[in-house]
Design a protein around this motif. Sequence first.
Motif, PDB file in Angstrom:
ATOM      1  N   VAL A 130       0.873  -1.170   0.000  1.00 18.94           N
ATOM      2  CA  VAL A 130       0.000   0.000   0.000  1.00 18.94           C
ATOM      3  C   VAL A 130       0.910   1.220   0.000  1.00 18.94           C
ATOM      4  CG1 VAL A 130      -1.737   1.327   1.259  1.00 18.94           C
ATOM      5  CG2 VAL A 130      -1.771  -1.159   1.353  1.00 18.94           C
ATOM      6  N   VAL A 131       0.776   2.077  -0.992  1.00 16.02           N
ATOM      7  CA  VAL A 131       1.533   3.330  -1.004  1.00 16.02           C
ATOM      8  C   VAL A 131       0.533   4.426  -0.672  1.00 16.02           C
ATOM      9  CG1 VAL A 131       3.175   4.746  -2.266  1.00 16.02           C
ATOM     10  CG2 VAL A 131       2.954   2.334  -2.821  1.00 16.02           C
TER      11      VAL A 131
ATOM     12  N   LEU B 155       1.488  -2.648  -6.546  1.00 14.76           N
ATOM     13  CA  LEU B 155       1.426  -1.460  -5.703  1.00 14.76           C
ATOM     14  C   LEU B 155       0.006  -0.919  -5.698  1.00 14.76           C
ATOM     15  CD1 LEU B 155       4.637   0.356  -7.020  1.00 14.76           C
ATOM     16  CD2 LEU B 155       4.453  -1.269  -5.138  1.00 14.76           C
ATOM     17  N   PHE B 156      -0.477  -0.622  -4.506  1.00 17.97           N
ATOM     18  CA  PHE B 156      -1.821  -0.087  -4.361  1.00 17.97           C
ATOM     19  C   PHE B 156      -1.704   1.368  -3.905  1.00 17.97           C
ATOM     20  CE2 PHE B 156      -5.889   0.296  -1.924  1.00 17.97           C
ATOM     21  CZ  PHE B 156      -6.771  -0.065  -2.932  1.00 17.97           C
TER      22      PHE B 156
ATOM     23  N   GLU C  64       2.892  -3.735 -11.307  1.00 19.31           N
ATOM     24  CA  GLU C  64       1.507  -3.257 -11.457  1.00 19.31           C
ATOM     25  C   GLU C  64       1.218  -2.108 -10.503  1.00 19.31           C
ATOM     26  OE1 GLU C  64      -1.534  -6.234 -11.018  1.00 19.31           O
ATOM     27  OE2 GLU C  64      -0.540  -7.549 -12.470  1.00 19.31           O
ATOM     28  N   ILE C  65       0.568  -1.087 -11.016  1.00 17.93           N
ATOM     29  CA  ILE C  65       0.103  -0.003 -10.145  1.00 17.93           C
ATOM     30  C   ILE C  65      -1.421   0.005 -10.159  1.00 17.93           C
ATOM     31  CG2 ILE C  65      -0.033   2.505  -9.830  1.00 17.93           C
ATOM     32  CD1 ILE C  65       2.828   2.761 -10.643  1.00 17.93           C
ATOM     33  N   ASN C  66      -1.991  -0.207  -8.993  1.00 21.96           N
ATOM     34  CA  ASN C  66      -3.442  -0.143  -8.850  1.00 21.96           C
ATOM     35  C   ASN C  66      -3.782   1.122  -8.076  1.00 21.96           C
ATOM     36  OD1 ASN C  66      -3.910  -2.732 -10.048  1.00 21.96           O
ATOM     37  ND2 ASN C  66      -3.160  -3.659  -8.156  1.00 21.96           N
TER      38      ASN C  66
ATOM     39  N   LEU D 160      -6.859  -6.556  -1.147  1.00 23.09           N
ATOM     40  CA  LEU D 160      -6.978  -7.681  -0.215  1.00 23.09           C
ATOM     41  C   LEU D 160      -6.669  -9.010  -0.899  1.00 23.09           C
ATOM     42  CD1 LEU D 160     -10.093  -6.576   1.827  1.00 23.09           C
ATOM     43  CD2 LEU D 160      -7.744  -6.745   2.640  1.00 23.09           C
ATOM     44  N   THR D 161      -7.175  -9.173  -2.114  1.00 21.65           N
ATOM     45  CA  THR D 161      -6.917 -10.409  -2.854  1.00 21.65           C
ATOM     46  C   THR D 161      -5.418 -10.550  -3.127  1.00 21.65           C
ATOM     47  OG1 THR D 161      -9.021 -10.003  -3.929  1.00 21.65           O
ATOM     48  CG2 THR D 161      -7.670 -11.757  -4.855  1.00 21.65           C
ATOM     49  N   ASP D 162      -4.804  -9.447  -3.593  1.00 19.68           N
ATOM     50  CA  ASP D 162      -3.360  -9.476  -3.884  1.00 19.68           C
ATOM     51  C   ASP D 162      -2.552  -9.724  -2.612  1.00 19.68           C
ATOM     52  OD1 ASP D 162      -3.986  -8.910  -6.464  1.00 19.68           O
ATOM     53  OD2 ASP D 162      -3.479  -6.777  -6.359  1.00 19.68           O
ATOM     54  N   ALA D 163      -2.913  -9.001  -1.541  1.00 21.97           N
ATOM     55  CA  ALA D 163      -2.150  -9.099  -0.295  1.00 21.97           C
ATOM     56  C   ALA D 163      -2.252 -10.499   0.303  1.00 21.97           C
ATOM     57  CB  ALA D 163      -2.635  -8.061   0.703  1.00 21.97           C
TER      58      ALA D 163
END
Lengths: 181, 83
Positions: free
Chosen positions: A30-31, A58-59, A136-138, A169-172
């Motif tokens: 999480v950024v 990256l979120f 990836e940047i989300n 949440l899915t990625d983490a």
Amino acid sequence: MGTELEKQIADLKAQVNHLKEGTKDQLSMVVFSGDMDKILAAMIIATGAAAFDMKVKLFFTFWAISALRDPAKTGKGKNFIEKMFGMMLPRGSAKLKLSNMNMGGMGTAMIKGIMKKHKVASIEEMMKTAGELGIEINICEMSMNLMGFKKEEMINYPHMTICGVATFLTDAAESKIQLFI
Amino acid sequence: MSTEELKNLKSNTIVDARGTACPGPLLAAKKAIGEIESGEIMEIYSSDEGTKNDIPKWCNKMTHEFLGILEEDSYSRIFLKKA
């Protein structure tokens, strides 16, 4: 006896497979901060992880989204408050400030000078490298809406999506490493 | 590998990352390793102290064989064999 052992081995194999599939060789971050130094740290960790062949996601949320603004672009159809937010928040990564010792911009200018001297890549260069490495940047849609940012004012980044907390949440959940910066 | 062995080693490719700071040498190594074949030797020039600790860890993760380091006046030569 033999069949009992075989059954136990089969059970163990199934559990090991489950563990293997449960976590991927992936970094999820999480950024949140819009401070120049913290974004730089996030990008160094992210590109480093990519060099380790890890999948990196990256979120970007809240203040960090300013780092993804393209100073040459403007968003359309903003109301008064959204325009105010747009004016007051940094227009792109080059405008970010240090979290400490900013001293009205003097500290940030000084650190950029030192970074050049030590050949530390700028955030803009790191972003380009990140794109090449497939990071990836989300971007959190809720934060975009709060701050009145539009997708069309973001930088051209090859792997960028607008998403919600479920994506993070899915990625983490399937990542070996999760960080919040 | 011993210093003598490293000195006589012929590298297939040299990555000159001198002057760049973390994670520059690592990223340069990652880029260059894709251009050589398995079993070939890569040499990284780095003036960044941390790289000497980082490359062995990177090799371990990527299963490349870390061969050793030769110290020059103002930089290090880091050797590895691609897995």
